[in-house]
Design a protein around this motif. Structure first.
Motif, PDB file in Angstrom:
ATOM      1  N   TRP A  16       0.804  -1.391   0.016  1.00  0.00           N
ATOM      2  CA  TRP A  16      -0.044  -0.020  -0.206  1.00  0.00           C
ATOM      3  C   TRP A  16       0.709   1.407  -0.075  1.00  0.00           C
ATOM      4  O   TRP A  16       0.615   2.211  -0.699  1.00  0.00           O
ATOM      5  CB  TRP A  16      -1.057   0.030   1.250  1.00  0.00           C
ATOM      6  CG  TRP A  16      -2.085  -1.096   1.166  1.00  0.00           C
ATOM      7  CD1 TRP A  16      -2.492  -1.711   0.166  1.00  0.00           C
ATOM      8  CD2 TRP A  16      -2.495  -1.544   2.113  1.00  0.00           C
ATOM      9  NE1 TRP A  16      -3.442  -2.666   0.517  1.00  0.00           N
ATOM     10  CE2 TRP A  16      -3.500  -2.701   1.899  1.00  0.00           C
ATOM     11  CE3 TRP A  16      -2.414  -1.358   3.719  1.00  0.00           C
ATOM     12  CZ2 TRP A  16      -4.164  -3.200   2.665  1.00  0.00           C
ATOM     13  CZ3 TRP A  16      -3.344  -2.052   4.324  1.00  0.00           C
ATOM     14  CH2 TRP A  16      -4.336  -3.080   4.137  1.00  0.00           C
ATOM     15  N   ALA A  17       1.878   1.192   0.843  1.00  0.00           N
ATOM     16  CA  ALA A  17       2.762   2.458   1.178  1.00  0.00           C
ATOM     17  C   ALA A  17       3.634   2.575  -0.114  1.00  0.00           C
ATOM     18  O   ALA A  17       3.516   3.716  -0.997  1.00  0.00           O
ATOM     19  CB  ALA A  17       3.898   2.154   2.031  1.00  0.00           C
ATOM     20  N   LYS A  19       2.469   1.518  -3.575  1.00  0.00           N
ATOM     21  CA  LYS A  19       1.390   2.137  -4.426  1.00  0.00           C
ATOM     22  C   LYS A  19       1.211   3.724  -4.267  1.00  0.00           C
ATOM     23  O   LYS A  19       1.054   4.508  -4.955  1.00  0.00           O
ATOM     24  CB  LYS A  19       0.291   1.352  -4.465  1.00  0.00           C
ATOM     25  CG  LYS A  19       0.607  -0.017  -5.054  1.00  0.00           C
ATOM     26  CD  LYS A  19      -0.381  -0.978  -4.841  1.00  0.00           C
ATOM     27  CE  LYS A  19      -0.155  -2.185  -5.497  1.00  0.00           C
ATOM     28  NZ  LYS A  19      -1.324  -3.311  -5.213  1.00  0.00           N
ATOM     29  N   GLY A  20       1.079   3.993  -2.927  1.00  0.00           N
ATOM     30  CA  GLY A  20       0.934   5.335  -2.507  1.00  0.00           C
ATOM     31  C   GLY A  20       1.906   6.291  -2.920  1.00  0.00           C
ATOM     32  O   GLY A  20       1.557   7.711  -3.287  1.00  0.00           O
ATOM     33  N   ASP A  24       4.444  10.144  -6.590  1.00  0.00           N
ATOM     34  CA  ASP A  24       5.205  10.906  -6.102  1.00  0.00           C
ATOM     35  C   ASP A  24       6.247  11.331  -6.658  1.00  0.00           C
ATOM     36  O   ASP A  24       7.334  10.611  -6.452  1.00  0.00           O
ATOM     37  CB  ASP A  24       5.041  10.972  -4.778  1.00  0.00           C
ATOM     38  CG  ASP A  24       5.441  12.184  -3.594  1.00  0.00           C
ATOM     39  OD1 ASP A  24       6.187  13.013  -4.283  1.00  0.00           O
ATOM     40  OD2 ASP A  24       5.330  12.536  -2.546  1.00  0.00           O
ATOM     41  N   SER A 129       3.349   8.514   5.297  1.00  0.00           N
ATOM     42  CA  SER A 129       2.973   9.872   4.612  1.00  0.00           C
ATOM     43  C   SER A 129       3.328  11.008   5.403  1.00  0.00           C
ATOM     44  O   SER A 129       3.946  11.906   4.907  1.00  0.00           O
ATOM     45  CB  SER A 129       1.667   9.946   4.118  1.00  0.00           C
ATOM     46  OG  SER A 129       0.728   9.691   4.902  1.00  0.00           O
TER      47      SER A 129
END
Length: 150
Positions: A16-17, A19-20, A24, A129
């Protein structure tokens, strides 16, 4: 550019991290995995290192130049892994850690802050984040506070 080392990159929370952070443009990811076949697609802002956090030489090379380490670790030797990560961070001068153990670790953030050379009051409970947005150099730890026995 923020350099982020993700340890245990095959884990669900790490995925998840990753992909998040994939979109960026201000983040460069380094993904440490034991088995690259489990990783799947690697984002364009990521590079993969194959190995284990208990390999001190490999871990030190991976930590050097990073701004933050995100450790999503599991196993019977979790305390040994945590100490290895903190030792590499200390040697490389990296002071920002998000530690997400998947089992209860006996190392408290008080012990971690002592190992990395900061005070417990500078240890923040946060997430990746939030850690990327922080301007100060802090250790971020997600285990119990220093008020609890270690």
């Amino acid at each position: 550019m923020k350099n982020v080392l993700i340890l245990g990159a095959n884990g669900q929370i790490s995925q998840w991290a990753i992909k998040g952070l994939a979109t960026d443009k201000g983040v460069s990811q380094t993904l440490l995995v034991r088995n690259p076949k489990k990783l799947g697609d690697t984002p364009s802002n990521a590079k993969v290192i194959i190995g284990n956090v208990l390999d001190k030489t490999l871990l030190l090379r991976a930590v050097q130049g990073q701004h933050i380490v995100y450790a999503n670790l599991t196993g019977e030797d979790l305390d040994v892994q945590a100490k290895s990560v903190i030792a590499a961070m200390k040697a490389a001068g990296v002071k920002r850690l998000v530690f997400r153990p998947l089992r209860s670790a006996s190392m408290t953030r008080c012990q971690a802050s002592s190992a990395i050379g900061t005070t417990p009051s500078s240890v923040k409970i946060s997430n990746l984040s939030a850690a990327l947005r922080m301007r100060s150099r802090r250790l971020i730890f997600s285990t119990p506070s220093c008020a609890r026995p270690g």
